[in-house]
Design a protein around this motif. Structure first.
Motif, mmCIF file in Angstrom:
data_model
loop_
_atom_site.group_PDB
_atom_site.id
_atom_site.type_symbol
_atom_site.label_atom_id
_atom_site.label_comp_id
_atom_site.label_asym_id
_atom_site.label_seq_id
_atom_site.Cartn_x
_atom_site.Cartn_y
_atom_site.Cartn_z
ATOM 1 N N UNK A 46 1.083 -1.177 0.032
ATOM 2 C CA UNK A 46 -0.044 -0.106 -0.012
ATOM 3 C C UNK A 46 0.850 1.208 0.065
ATOM 4 N N UNK A 47 0.407 2.257 -0.718
ATOM 5 C CA UNK A 47 1.286 3.404 -0.694
ATOM 6 C C UNK A 47 0.424 4.884 -0.476
ATOM 7 N N UNK A 48 1.053 5.938 -0.459
ATOM 8 C CA UNK A 48 0.396 6.974 -0.115
ATOM 9 C C UNK A 48 0.154 7.728 -1.294
ATOM 10 N N UNK A 49 0.107 7.294 -2.632
ATOM 11 C CA UNK A 49 -0.229 7.929 -3.847
ATOM 12 C C UNK A 49 -1.382 8.642 -3.967
ATOM 13 N N UNK A 50 -2.487 8.019 -3.291
ATOM 14 C CA UNK A 50 -3.813 8.776 -3.369
ATOM 15 C C UNK A 50 -3.876 9.988 -2.472
ATOM 16 N N UNK A 51 -3.272 9.715 -1.250
ATOM 17 C CA UNK A 51 -3.132 10.830 -0.362
ATOM 18 C C UNK A 51 -2.359 12.150 -1.016
ATOM 19 N N UNK B 269 -9.028 6.543 -13.667
ATOM 20 C CA UNK B 269 -9.197 7.924 -13.687
ATOM 21 C C UNK B 269 -8.283 8.564 -12.396
ATOM 22 N N UNK B 270 -7.108 8.130 -12.559
ATOM 23 C CA UNK B 270 -6.078 8.597 -11.565
ATOM 24 C C UNK B 270 -6.090 8.100 -10.046
ATOM 25 N N UNK B 271 -6.815 7.241 -9.887
ATOM 26 C CA UNK B 271 -6.939 6.603 -8.510
ATOM 27 C C UNK B 271 -6.840 5.089 -8.649
ATOM 28 N N UNK B 272 -6.438 4.310 -7.395
ATOM 29 C CA UNK B 272 -6.367 3.233 -7.249
ATOM 30 C C UNK B 272 -7.265 2.406 -6.210
ATOM 31 N N UNK B 273 -7.455 1.273 -6.492
ATOM 32 C CA UNK B 273 -8.425 0.804 -5.700
ATOM 33 C C UNK B 273 -8.280 -1.004 -5.412
#
Length: 671
Positions: free
Chosen positions: A416-421, A571-575
């Motif tokens: 898990x990364x902080x990319x979305x944050x 759309x620029x997010x990861x799930x």
């Protein structure tokens, strides 16, 4: 002249130094621990030498071992990078004694600025403005508490030998003071081998602005303008930018002069950073000087057009700076974020694991510095930073927009990364509008790192489509191998007798379970997700890429399979999702609700409870240390400690049992 350079570091900085040195015609030598035998920095150098076990204390922090390698490899110089031995005056002296150039300041400058307390005393004599505080030799907890009361709450406790937010605590009331002093001293000792503290007045809503300085051995010292590092969490930098937004020219000039004066006061040589705190009135106060290259140096490089690592090597070789202060100009704006293996939804717990997929962005105005690669791993032994993502633009808005787009193209699977944050941070209206203060992230954490965010129906539908396309491709390939491509077993559309052809896919999305029914007709798929019905067409490539339309709207997505995990990039997010195997046997539920396990690989540094103790909800039972950060394990409910599986000093893996609590029995009604 430097002919052979040993790089006494690892990760992205070691890779960067290796590339720069080789471009200058300098032979490079890497050192590596057992955990880094196949690391990118090892391959980036002309030769590489093993220096010990994975633990940094037994490898990268072993000055005698590294110097022995330098002698045997015939190195003229050692570049310490940042972290590890980069600000170790003893190592700098040992290099000098061995006739090896230390690419950094003289040991005397490291000594002068290595202690926050000593540096403040020196700056006070030089007339540099300071934050009111105590930096005396008397380190008795009672004296520190007395100083805090004298200064007035809130106060900030800081490890005198520290940096990076280690050994730092904000204390807002007398009741918090004793525990905070104890914790800060313990963390300072663990991180730096020094438990001395300084006490400062805590300034509300300040900005953190630092100035890059450079000095040669010929008496020339310049500043390369400033960086704003106010986006912080627990005093650790998250986003850095240059130049500082909305800093008036007079303040910029004054801070630059003060930074140069600070460097000259200690006879500084090489690259360094003088850090200031800017209060609400616009006044600046000296905080500390970092006697090394900083992690955020790329933003300075992008606005000045200079290669700071090349400058370090030229200055270390005795060359004068090739420019004066009057030759330097600011060009555009640059922003940087640090991509970490951590989980923002779980209080930013560091993560470890394999990098099953690592796709870092490219594009105009985008730079990536990384020391790991796909197929590698993030381990418990070192900092969990995966990469630095940097963007440069004509102005701040363009730079932020490019960085947000780059984060949207970042794909990491395995941890898990902080990319979305980070993407939410650089797109936040207040960040885009102008400067923020050091408390901004804490105030906005609910919006920046929302807990329990559910995947939208469209994401689940795309995951379902990817699964069906993969099943279809596998069925066709199997039939072709069997010699009958027209076999009914080559169909993956869910055909069934006397019923509509469909597949039911069960996904786990955090704590919820969602069934996605996929039906195929007229060359398209329909996904039924709860009450939502979406019609999809798509083509899946061999790398998880999906060219698809959802209800007639064309989109691009990536769905990566990693065991039972499915990670959807859309759309620029990861799930992250988990696909339930319908043929797998059900697993027994975990034991009692009171079974507490380690959230990550860690070391137990304090046990605060014993078997038989009755504890209240929220009571701290254990303190763990992982990646130089302390994490408290608290009781989730009232209860009694039934079992204690660990002791102080134990090393535990993620998921290991720590404590078992028996639930408190309800009290009988009185009367």
């Amino acid at each position: 002249m430097i002919r052979t350079l040993l790089i006494a570091n690892r990760g992205e900085i070691a890779c960067r130094v290796a590339r720069t040195a080789r471009a200058m015609g300098i032979r490079t030598v890497a050192v590596f621990s057992e955990a880094d035998a196949g690391a990118p920095h090892v391959r980036a150098c002309d030769e590489a030498w093993p220096i010990g076990p994975a633990a940094a204390a037994e490898s990268y922090l072993k000055a005698d071992v590294i110097l022995d390698v330098a002698r045997r490899a015939g190195a003229d110089a050692v570049h310490p990078g940042y972290g590890f031995l980069s600000e170790n005056a003893g190592f700098a002296r040992a290099c000098e004694a061995a006739g090896i150039v230390f690419v950094g300041p003289p040991a005397s400058a490291i000594d002068a600025m290595g202690s926050k307390a000593g540096a403040k005393a020196l700056m006070e004599k030089a007339g540099v403005p300071l934050v009111p505080g105590y930096h005396g030799d008397d380190q008795a907890p009672e004296r520190l508490a007395e100083a805090a009361r004298s200064i007035g709450f809130p106060v900030l406790l800081k490890a005198s030998a520290g940096g990076g937010g280690k050994g730092m605590r904000v204390v807002r009331a007398e009741a918090e003071l004793t525990a905070a002093i104890d914790s800060a001293k313990r963390e300072g000792k663990a991180s730096f081998g020094d438990d001395r503290l300084i006490v400062e007045k805590y300034l509300e809503r300040p900005r953190h602005v630092e100035v890059q300085v450079f000095a040669d051995r010929h008496g020339n010292t310049v500043h390369l303008f400033e960086r704003d590092c106010s986006a912080q969490r627990r005093h650790q930098k998250i986003l850095e930018e240059a130049p500082a937004p909305e800093l008036d020219p007079a303040t910029r000039e004054a801070m630059g002069r003060a930074a140069v004066a600070a460097a000259e006061a200690v006879g500084y040589v090489g690259a360094g950073t003088v850090e200031f705190i800017l209060d609400a009135s616009g006044s600046f106060h000296f905080m500390e000087m970092n006697t090394r290259l900083q992690v955020e140096h790329p933003v300075t490089e992008l606005i000045t057009g200079l290669d700071l690592v090349a400058l370090q090597l030229r200055v270390a070789a005795g060359e004068p700076l090739p420019f004066g202060q009057e030759d330097l100009r600011i060009g555009g704006h640059a922003v940087e974020v640090r991509l970490y293996a951590e989980d923002p939804a779980r209080d930013f717990f560091p993560q470890t694991g394999p990098l099953t997929r690592l796709r870092l962005p490219e594009g105009e105005g985008v730079r990536v510095d990384s020391g790991v690669e796909e197929g590698g791993a993030v381990t418990v032994h070192y900092d969990p930073m995966i990469a630095k993502l940097i963007a440069h633009g004509r102005d701040r808005r363009e730079a932020l927009a490019r960085l947000a787009a780059a984060l949207g193209r970042t794909e990491v699977v395995g941890v898990t990364t902080n990319a979305g944050f980070l993407k939410r941070l650089v797109e936040h209206p207040e960040v885009v509008a102008g400067p923020i203060d050091t408390g901004f992230v804490g105030r906005e954490i609910a919006a920046l790192a929302p807990a329990g965010e559910s995947a939208p129906e469209s994401v689940l539908a795309v995951a379902g489509l990817a699964e069906m396309l993969a099943l279809d491709a596998a069925a066709k390939a199997a039939a072709a191998r069997g010699g009958d491509p027209h076999s009914p077993w080559a169909r993956a559309d869910g055909w069934r007798l006397n019923d509509t052809a469909h597949h039911d896919l069960v996904f786990h999305d955090g704590d919820r379970t969602v069934t996605v029914r996929m039906t195929h007709e007229a060359g398209a798929w329909t996904a039924l997700v709860g009450e939502a019905r979406l019609r999809l067409r798509g083509v899946l490539d061999g790398d998880g890429g999906l060219d698809l339309t959802v209800d007639g709207r064309r989109q691009a997505a990536t769905v990566v399979a990693d065991g039972d995990r499915r990670v959807v990039f859309l759309a620029g997010r990861s799930w992250p999702l988990a696909l339930e195997d319908p043929f797998a046997a059900g697993e027994a539920e975990e034991g009692a609700e009171g079974r507490l396990t380690a959230p990550m690989p860690a070391k137990v540094i304090r046990v605060a409870a014993a078997v038989g103790d009755r504890v209240a909800r929220g009571a701290v039972l254990l303190v763990l240390e992982a990646m130089k950060m302390e994490h408290s394990v608290a009781a989730p409910a009232d209860g009694t400690v039934a079992r204690l599986a660990v002791g102080e000093g134990d090393l535990v893996e993620e998921g290991a049992e720590l404590v078992v609590l028996d639930a408190a029995e309800p009290e009988a009604n009185a009367g």
